[in-house]
Design a protein around this motif. Structure first.
Motif, PDB file in Angstrom:
ATOM      1  N   GLU A 188       0.847  -1.199   0.000  1.00 10.13           N
ATOM      2  CA  GLU A 188       0.000   0.000   0.000  1.00 10.13           C
ATOM      3  C   GLU A 188       0.887   1.256   0.000  1.00 10.13           C
ATOM      4  OE1 GLU A 188      -3.167   0.127  -0.561  1.00 10.13           O
ATOM      5  OE2 GLU A 188      -3.512  -2.014  -0.381  1.00 10.13           O
ATOM      6  N   LEU A 191     -15.074  -1.859   0.252  1.00 12.57           N
ATOM      7  CA  LEU A 191     -15.572  -1.580  -1.104  1.00 12.57           C
ATOM      8  C   LEU A 191     -16.350  -2.767  -1.662  1.00 12.57           C
ATOM      9  CD1 LEU A 191     -12.666   0.394  -2.860  1.00 12.57           C
ATOM     10  CD2 LEU A 191     -14.735   1.306  -1.800  1.00 12.57           C
ATOM     11  N   TYR A 198     -10.778 -11.758 -11.313  1.00 11.53           N
ATOM     12  CA  TYR A 198     -12.114 -11.151 -11.355  1.00 11.53           C
ATOM     13  C   TYR A 198     -12.437 -10.845 -12.801  1.00 11.53           C
ATOM     14  CZ  TYR A 198     -12.092 -10.534  -6.283  1.00 11.53           C
ATOM     15  OH  TYR A 198     -12.081 -10.756  -4.931  1.00 11.53           O
ATOM     16  N   ALA A 235       0.895   3.659   3.051  1.00 10.45           N
ATOM     17  CA  ALA A 235       1.593   3.124   4.230  1.00 10.45           C
ATOM     18  C   ALA A 235       3.109   3.259   4.061  1.00 10.45           C
ATOM     19  CB  ALA A 235       1.206   1.669   4.451  1.00 10.45           C
ATOM     20  N   HIS A 288     -11.048   8.512   7.953  1.00 12.61           N
ATOM     21  CA  HIS A 288      -9.637   8.379   8.328  1.00 12.61           C
ATOM     22  C   HIS A 288      -9.027   9.748   8.657  1.00 12.61           C
ATOM     23  CE1 HIS A 288      -5.642   6.089   7.371  1.00 12.61           C
ATOM     24  NE2 HIS A 288      -5.583   6.739   8.497  1.00 12.61           N
ATOM     25  N   LEU A 326      -1.721   1.819   9.008  1.00  8.46           N
ATOM     26  CA  LEU A 326      -2.240   2.392   7.761  1.00  8.46           C
ATOM     27  C   LEU A 326      -2.438   1.310   6.698  1.00  8.46           C
ATOM     28  CD1 LEU A 326      -0.676   5.771   6.650  1.00  8.46           C
ATOM     29  CD2 LEU A 326      -2.706   4.718   5.693  1.00  8.46           C
ATOM     30  N   MET A 327      -1.474   0.411   6.605  1.00  8.59           N
ATOM     31  CA  MET A 327      -1.568  -0.658   5.607  1.00  8.59           C
ATOM     32  C   MET A 327      -2.798  -1.526   5.833  1.00  8.59           C
ATOM     33  SD  MET A 327       1.238  -3.666   4.852  1.00  8.59           S
ATOM     34  CE  MET A 327       0.753  -4.998   5.940  1.00  8.59           C
ATOM     35  N   ASP A 340      -6.006   0.451   5.122  1.00  4.53           N
ATOM     36  CA  ASP A 340      -6.284   0.655   3.701  1.00  4.53           C
ATOM     37  C   ASP A 340      -6.667  -0.655   3.011  1.00  4.53           C
ATOM     38  OD1 ASP A 340      -5.881   3.330   4.067  1.00  4.53           O
ATOM     39  OD2 ASP A 340      -4.221   3.536   2.662  1.00  4.53           O
ATOM     40  N   MET A 341      -6.022  -1.757   3.385  1.00  3.86           N
ATOM     41  CA  MET A 341      -6.421  -3.040   2.787  1.00  3.86           C
ATOM     42  C   MET A 341      -7.854  -3.382   3.179  1.00  3.86           C
ATOM     43  SD  MET A 341      -3.006  -5.469   2.682  1.00  3.86           S
ATOM     44  CE  MET A 341      -2.924  -5.734   4.448  1.00  3.86           C
ATOM     45  N   ARG A 371     -15.418 -10.621  -3.304  1.00  6.09           N
ATOM     46  CA  ARG A 371     -14.389  -9.792  -2.661  1.00  6.09           C
ATOM     47  C   ARG A 371     -14.484  -9.891  -1.140  1.00  6.09           C
ATOM     48  NH1 ARG A 371     -14.359  -3.836  -5.300  1.00  6.09           N
ATOM     49  NH2 ARG A 371     -12.261  -3.752  -4.414  1.00  6.09           N
ATOM     50  N   THR A 398     -10.217  -1.381   3.896  1.00  2.18           N
ATOM     51  CA  THR A 398     -11.144  -0.465   3.222  1.00  2.18           C
ATOM     52  C   THR A 398     -11.253  -0.785   1.732  1.00  2.18           C
ATOM     53  OG1 THR A 398     -10.602   1.243   4.840  1.00  2.18           O
ATOM     54  CG2 THR A 398     -11.642   1.970   2.783  1.00  2.18           C
ATOM     55  N   LEU A 399     -10.092  -0.923   1.075  1.00  2.41           N
ATOM     56  CA  LEU A 399     -10.096  -1.100  -0.379  1.00  2.41           C
ATOM     57  C   LEU A 399     -10.547  -2.498  -0.789  1.00  2.41           C
ATOM     58  CD1 LEU A 399      -6.747   0.778  -1.117  1.00  2.41           C
ATOM     59  CD2 LEU A 399      -9.036   1.603  -1.654  1.00  2.41           C
ATOM     60  N   GLU A 400     -10.256  -3.500   0.035  1.00  2.64           N
ATOM     61  CA  GLU A 400     -10.603  -4.880  -0.338  1.00  2.64           C
ATOM     62  C   GLU A 400     -11.910  -5.325   0.325  1.00  2.64           C
ATOM     63  OE1 GLU A 400      -7.031  -7.242   0.449  1.00  2.64           O
ATOM     64  OE2 GLU A 400      -5.797  -5.601  -0.342  1.00  2.64           O
TER      65      GLU A 400
END
Lengths: 213, 213
Positions: A65, B106, A130, A68, B67, B94-95, B98-99, B143, B101-103
């Motif tokens: 990321e 979403l 995907y 990060a 965030h 943070l990593m 973000d993972m 996902r 949130t994004l994976e």
């Protein structure tokens, strides 16, 4: 410490600019995404997410990321400050970074990965497959327009994206603008005067130039 | 200072737990998303993104993005630390945030907003209309499975999501788990033992209890 990079990809480019702005040189290994090297057994053993950028620390910890990884360098090398000083500045940089990523970057990715034969079965990054969804190409185009309109309005009231000076939010927005140019096929700066002025100013920074040329 | 909140929505819930863990009480206005109050002229004049959470500072600045708002409070009230101490800890929090949130988040949103009559024409948050795309419901479900499998593996090797203690990454992952339960219709903890152990531990925290009950 070892940085895993690929020059054409937007997320590692954010880190590369960040490092250049801080005048840091980190030993770097190129992982060629065009040759699917991120899916090799050797790379997956280190980086199971199969994504770039990645940063391997001396104790074996692997960070992924882009945000990060940039945060890591901001803490170790605080000057020049790129993520804001104090509560309000830090919040504004984070806010604009996250809006640019969630509204701009994700829209560009929808266009990029759902419209090309090359990404068939790989419409999202990572080790899982995907399928592409054709309707996301048009939706992505709309998101890109909406986001760059917002950014253009912002740059009409502020010289830089988050603060009155260059920050990580500018790095992200500039990289996404370049990615949009390539992935969507039109430069978001076209017809957007504030964005044009700002992007010329960012492109002229020596560190940006070094990291993207 | 004024906090704009809606208890049922996942993103403001992250901030609410964050504030409770820091033992902070901020004057709060409820914006009822079920009554579309985020689209009222009055709210849009303050928060053009039409999203929650939002935080209005005394100088008139309005922060959005959960965030960014949490980062603001972390800087002003550093104890107890929730975003990591030093470079490596901060990067790991943070990593994982973000993972997640994004994976995870979403993916849940894809299921939630593309499968219900209620979100017709509003498949993405914000003031612009986006049509629903049916194929995103199935993609989102996949996902969600992929992300919670990853989180379960992580919680087999670490007591908490990012570090060996409770952080903002746990807040995010816990809120997303609850959101998945409601939006996807099955509890991700089902059949995932590490996730079950961890989520029971998080649910038992007094601040989490206060902020989510």
């Amino acid at each position: 410490m070892q940085f895993y990079d690929f020059r054409l990809a937007p997320s590692p480019t954010k880190v590369r600019i960040f490092l250049a702005e801080k005048n840091l040189e980190i030993p770097t290994v190129i992982v060629n995404l065009r040759k699917f090297e991120q899916q090799s057994a050797e790379f997956l053993a280190k980086v199971p997410s199969a994504t770039l950028p990645a940063l391997e620390l001396d104790d074996g910890t692997v960070l992924v990321e882009s945000h990060a990884i940039c945060r890591y360098f901001e803490e170790l090398h605080p000057e020049p400050n790129l993520m804001g000083e104090g509560a309000k500045e830090q919040a504004l940089v984070l806010m604009w970074h996250d809006m640019a990523t969630l509204e701009g970057y994700l829209g560009i990715q929808e266009v990029y990965r759902n419209g090309q034969e090359y990404f068939k079965g790989r419409a999202l990054a990572g080790p899982q497959g995907y399928e592409q969804i054709e309707a996301l190409v048009d939706r992505g185009r709309k998101r890109v327009e909406v986001f760059f309109d917002k950014l253009d309005r912002r740059l009409g009231e502020s010289p830089y994206v988050a603060l009155d000076r260059f920050t990580y939010a500018d790095i992200a927005a500039y990289v996404y603008q370049g990615f949009a140019k390539r992935a969507v096929g039109t430069d978001p700066a076209g017809g957007r005067d504030n964005l044009t002025r700002w992007s010329e100013m960012i492109a002229a920074r020596p560190a940006v130039n070094t990291a993207t040329s």
